[in-house]
Motif scaffolding. Sequence first.
Motif, PDB file in Angstrom:
ATOM      1  N   LEU A   1      16.171  21.344  78.359  1.00  0.00           N
ATOM      2  CA  LEU A   1      17.303  20.567  78.292  1.00  0.00           C
ATOM      3  C   LEU A   1      17.762  20.024  76.841  1.00  0.00           C
ATOM      4  CD1 LEU A   1      19.780  19.226  80.024  1.00  0.00           C
ATOM      5  CD2 LEU A   1      18.057  17.128  80.376  1.00  0.00           C
ATOM      6  N   ASP A   2      16.649  19.757  75.938  1.00  0.00           N
ATOM      7  CA  ASP A   2      16.966  19.398  74.895  1.00  0.00           C
ATOM      8  C   ASP A   2      17.635  20.580  74.031  1.00  0.00           C
ATOM      9  OD1 ASP A   2      15.678  16.899  75.104  1.00  0.00           O
ATOM     10  OD2 ASP A   2      13.683  17.493  74.401  1.00  0.00           O
ATOM     11  N   ARG A   3      17.402  21.867  74.121  1.00  0.00           N
ATOM     12  CA  ARG A   3      18.142  22.963  73.443  1.00  0.00           C
ATOM     13  C   ARG A   3      19.580  22.670  73.895  1.00  0.00           C
ATOM     14  NH1 ARG A   3      13.886  26.375  75.105  1.00  0.00           N
ATOM     15  NH2 ARG A   3      15.377  27.475  76.453  1.00  0.00           N
ATOM     16  N   VAL A   4      19.792  22.373  75.323  1.00  0.00           N
ATOM     17  CA  VAL A   4      21.191  22.485  75.887  1.00  0.00           C
ATOM     18  C   VAL A   4      21.961  21.112  75.126  1.00  0.00           C
ATOM     19  CG1 VAL A   4      22.753  22.057  77.761  1.00  0.00           C
ATOM     20  CG2 VAL A   4      20.687  23.337  77.764  1.00  0.00           C
ATOM     21  N   LEU A   5      21.234  20.256  74.950  1.00  0.00           N
ATOM     22  CA  LEU A   5      22.047  18.933  74.382  1.00  0.00           C
ATOM     23  C   LEU A   5      22.031  19.271  72.914  1.00  0.00           C
ATOM     24  CD1 LEU A   5      19.869  16.214  75.974  1.00  0.00           C
ATOM     25  CD2 LEU A   5      21.974  16.994  76.812  1.00  0.00           C
ATOM     26  N   GLU A   6      21.367  19.737  72.320  1.00  0.00           N
ATOM     27  CA  GLU A   6      21.367  20.178  70.855  1.00  0.00           C
ATOM     28  C   GLU A   6      22.866  21.058  70.678  1.00  0.00           C
ATOM     29  OE1 GLU A   6      19.328  22.659  67.038  1.00  0.00           O
ATOM     30  OE2 GLU A   6      18.089  21.933  68.936  1.00  0.00           O
ATOM     31  N   GLY A   7      22.883  22.064  71.576  1.00  0.00           N
ATOM     32  CA  GLY A   7      24.025  23.070  71.656  1.00  0.00           C
ATOM     33  C   GLY A   7      25.242  22.188  71.811  1.00  0.00           C
ATOM     34  N   LEU A   8      25.154  21.189  72.846  1.00  0.00           N
ATOM     35  CA  LEU A   8      26.332  20.442  73.148  1.00  0.00           C
ATOM     36  C   LEU A   8      26.852  19.536  72.338  1.00  0.00           C
ATOM     37  CD1 LEU A   8      28.232  19.634  75.316  1.00  0.00           C
ATOM     38  CD2 LEU A   8      26.387  18.052  76.259  1.00  0.00           C
ATOM     39  N   GLN A   9      25.694  18.937  71.283  1.00  0.00           N
ATOM     40  CA  GLN A   9      25.989  18.238  69.983  1.00  0.00           C
ATOM     41  C   GLN A   9      26.957  18.880  69.014  1.00  0.00           C
ATOM     42  OE1 GLN A   9      22.741  15.996  68.716  1.00  0.00           O
ATOM     43  NE2 GLN A   9      24.136  14.602  67.301  1.00  0.00           N
ATOM     44  N   HIS A  10      26.509  20.097  68.647  1.00  0.00           N
ATOM     45  CA  HIS A  10      27.094  20.877  67.762  1.00  0.00           C
ATOM     46  C   HIS A  10      28.508  21.534  68.049  1.00  0.00           C
ATOM     47  CE1 HIS A  10      23.032  21.052  65.936  1.00  0.00           C
ATOM     48  NE2 HIS A  10      23.769  21.145  64.788  1.00  0.00           N
ATOM     49  N   GLU A  11      28.827  21.708  69.520  1.00  0.00           N
ATOM     50  CA  GLU A  11      29.804  22.303  69.909  1.00  0.00           C
ATOM     51  C   GLU A  11      30.447  21.338  71.335  1.00  0.00           C
ATOM     52  OE1 GLU A  11      29.981  26.851  68.927  1.00  0.00           O
ATOM     53  OE2 GLU A  11      28.190  26.439  69.887  1.00  0.00           O
TER      54      GLU A  11
ATOM     55  N   ARG B   1      19.024  15.450  85.467  1.00  0.00           N
ATOM     56  CA  ARG B   1      20.588  15.314  85.646  1.00  0.00           C
ATOM     57  C   ARG B   1      20.790  13.964  84.769  1.00  0.00           C
ATOM     58  NH1 ARG B   1      23.109  16.738  90.864  1.00  0.00           N
ATOM     59  NH2 ARG B   1      24.052  14.811  90.833  1.00  0.00           N
ATOM     60  N   HIS B   2      19.982  13.086  85.017  1.00  0.00           N
ATOM     61  CA  HIS B   2      20.252  11.942  84.528  1.00  0.00           C
ATOM     62  C   HIS B   2      20.271  11.889  82.989  1.00  0.00           C
ATOM     63  CE1 HIS B   2      18.644   9.666  88.093  1.00  0.00           C
ATOM     64  NE2 HIS B   2      19.898   9.822  88.223  1.00  0.00           N
ATOM     65  N   GLY B   3      19.143  12.729  82.627  1.00  0.00           N
ATOM     66  CA  GLY B   3      19.208  13.053  80.984  1.00  0.00           C
ATOM     67  C   GLY B   3      20.649  13.774  80.554  1.00  0.00           C
ATOM     68  N   LEU B   4      21.140  14.797  81.183  1.00  0.00           N
ATOM     69  CA  LEU B   4      22.202  15.382  80.830  1.00  0.00           C
ATOM     70  C   LEU B   4      23.553  14.424  80.793  1.00  0.00           C
ATOM     71  CD1 LEU B   4      23.772  18.187  79.914  1.00  0.00           C
ATOM     72  CD2 LEU B   4      23.837  18.746  82.581  1.00  0.00           C
ATOM     73  N   GLU B   5      23.654  13.788  82.178  1.00  0.00           N
ATOM     74  CA  GLU B   5      24.755  12.793  82.090  1.00  0.00           C
ATOM     75  C   GLU B   5      24.677  11.742  81.248  1.00  0.00           C
ATOM     76  OE1 GLU B   5      25.103  13.320  87.184  1.00  0.00           O
ATOM     77  OE2 GLU B   5      23.886  11.730  86.266  1.00  0.00           O
ATOM     78  N   GLU B   6      23.585  10.962  80.944  1.00  0.00           N
ATOM     79  CA  GLU B   6      23.527  10.222  79.789  1.00  0.00           C
ATOM     80  C   GLU B   6      23.924  10.575  78.541  1.00  0.00           C
ATOM     81  OE1 GLU B   6      19.727   8.698  79.813  1.00  0.00           O
ATOM     82  OE2 GLU B   6      19.852   7.455  81.836  1.00  0.00           O
ATOM     83  N   SER B   7      23.370  11.644  77.992  1.00  0.00           N
ATOM     84  CA  SER B   7      23.860  12.435  76.700  1.00  0.00           C
ATOM     85  C   SER B   7      25.368  12.707  76.794  1.00  0.00           C
ATOM     86  CB  SER B   7      23.122  13.532  76.604  1.00  0.00           C
ATOM     87  OG  SER B   7      21.625  13.412  76.476  1.00  0.00           O
ATOM     88  N   CYS B   8      25.928  13.316  77.696  1.00  0.00           N
ATOM     89  CA  CYS B   8      27.412  13.413  77.965  1.00  0.00           C
ATOM     90  C   CYS B   8      28.114  12.228  77.770  1.00  0.00           C
ATOM     91  CB  CYS B   8      27.772  14.361  79.077  1.00  0.00           C
ATOM     92  SG  CYS B   8      27.256  16.144  79.309  1.00  0.00           S
ATOM     93  N   GLU B   9      27.771  11.105  78.235  1.00  0.00           N
ATOM     94  CA  GLU B   9      28.434   9.927  78.237  1.00  0.00           C
ATOM     95  C   GLU B   9      28.385   9.307  76.762  1.00  0.00           C
ATOM     96  OE1 GLU B   9      28.565   5.271  80.227  1.00  0.00           O
ATOM     97  OE2 GLU B   9      26.921   7.073  80.940  1.00  0.00           O
ATOM     98  N   ARG B  10      27.325   9.386  76.183  1.00  0.00           N
ATOM     99  CA  ARG B  10      26.933   9.027  74.807  1.00  0.00           C
ATOM    100  C   ARG B  10      27.900   9.990  73.762  1.00  0.00           C
ATOM    101  NH1 ARG B  10      22.148   9.845  74.734  1.00  0.00           N
ATOM    102  NH2 ARG B  10      21.893  11.439  73.601  1.00  0.00           N
TER     103      ARG B  10
END
Length: 303
Positions: free
Chosen positions: A49-59, A73-82
């Motif tokens: 998931l961390d790799r996903v969040l890194e990609g999401l942050q760059h693009e 789920r919670h980790g992804l949702e919290e990161s998207c909200e941030r």
Amino acid sequence: MSHRVINLHLVSDSTGETLNSMARATLARFEDHHVIHHRWSLIRSRLQLDRVLEGLQHEPGPVLFTLVDRSLRHGLEESCERLGVPCLSVLDQVVDLLQGQLGARAREKRAAQHVMDADYFRRIDAMHYVLSHDDGQGTAGIAEADVCLVGVSRSSKTPTCFYLANRGIKAANVPIVPNATLPQELDEPPCPVVGLTIETNALIEIRRHRLRLIGASGVRQDTNDYVDHDSVKAEILAARRLCSQHGWPVIDVTRRSIEETAATVLQLMEAWHVRRGRAPGAAPEDPAAAVLGVSQPRLEPRE
């Protein structure tokens, strides 16, 4: 309206097929916009998931996901909200609806649709069958077929058979060749027989492309019956007459996708079984039982 480019992240703990299908069906309605897909499949650990969040942050861009694990789920949702990007679990509403109707909680089990059960092995068996009975091979094996497709060369018989095999359907296909007789197994076929036809110009273009692919560009196409307009037109008409003589339904595939053709074949299979007094699902081995409802398919060319 100005064209807009967005990043779309599809995050799944399984193969991602569900998300890909939903995204493809939805984005088909937004032809004037460009969407860059970022597919993240088999996300089953925090490290992944961390790799996903890194990609999401760059693009950054909207996120569609199917994750069963609550912590992921919670980790992804919290990161998207941030990050300020929208995030949607595409199956939640359907699951909630069915839980209410069934009065039971859904299992928190990822990739539940990809188990190696009897249906899985039936699909594998159907794939082997199609390989062994493609283009008129092993005609004696038509006795084991769930359906047989007939049609002139390059009328999409083979790809349709493979698509049906992925649904667990044993589909044989037999080419209708000028001045050649059909195998005797089709005199009294044990399964539905469906003809595929196509418009003359479309078929000629497909055949010319085929000739180029196999390095037959040196063939004089103006004298080659395979792509000669009058010869191809006569071939198609003869094939349709043959199907009419046998009472076989014919599907015009000119403007149909493989998926649409296969869906129509499934409808015709269902109707064939109903006419013979066997209700869909009465026989466990009947793959047409997977089709919901019986309707008369439209067989003429689409507008």
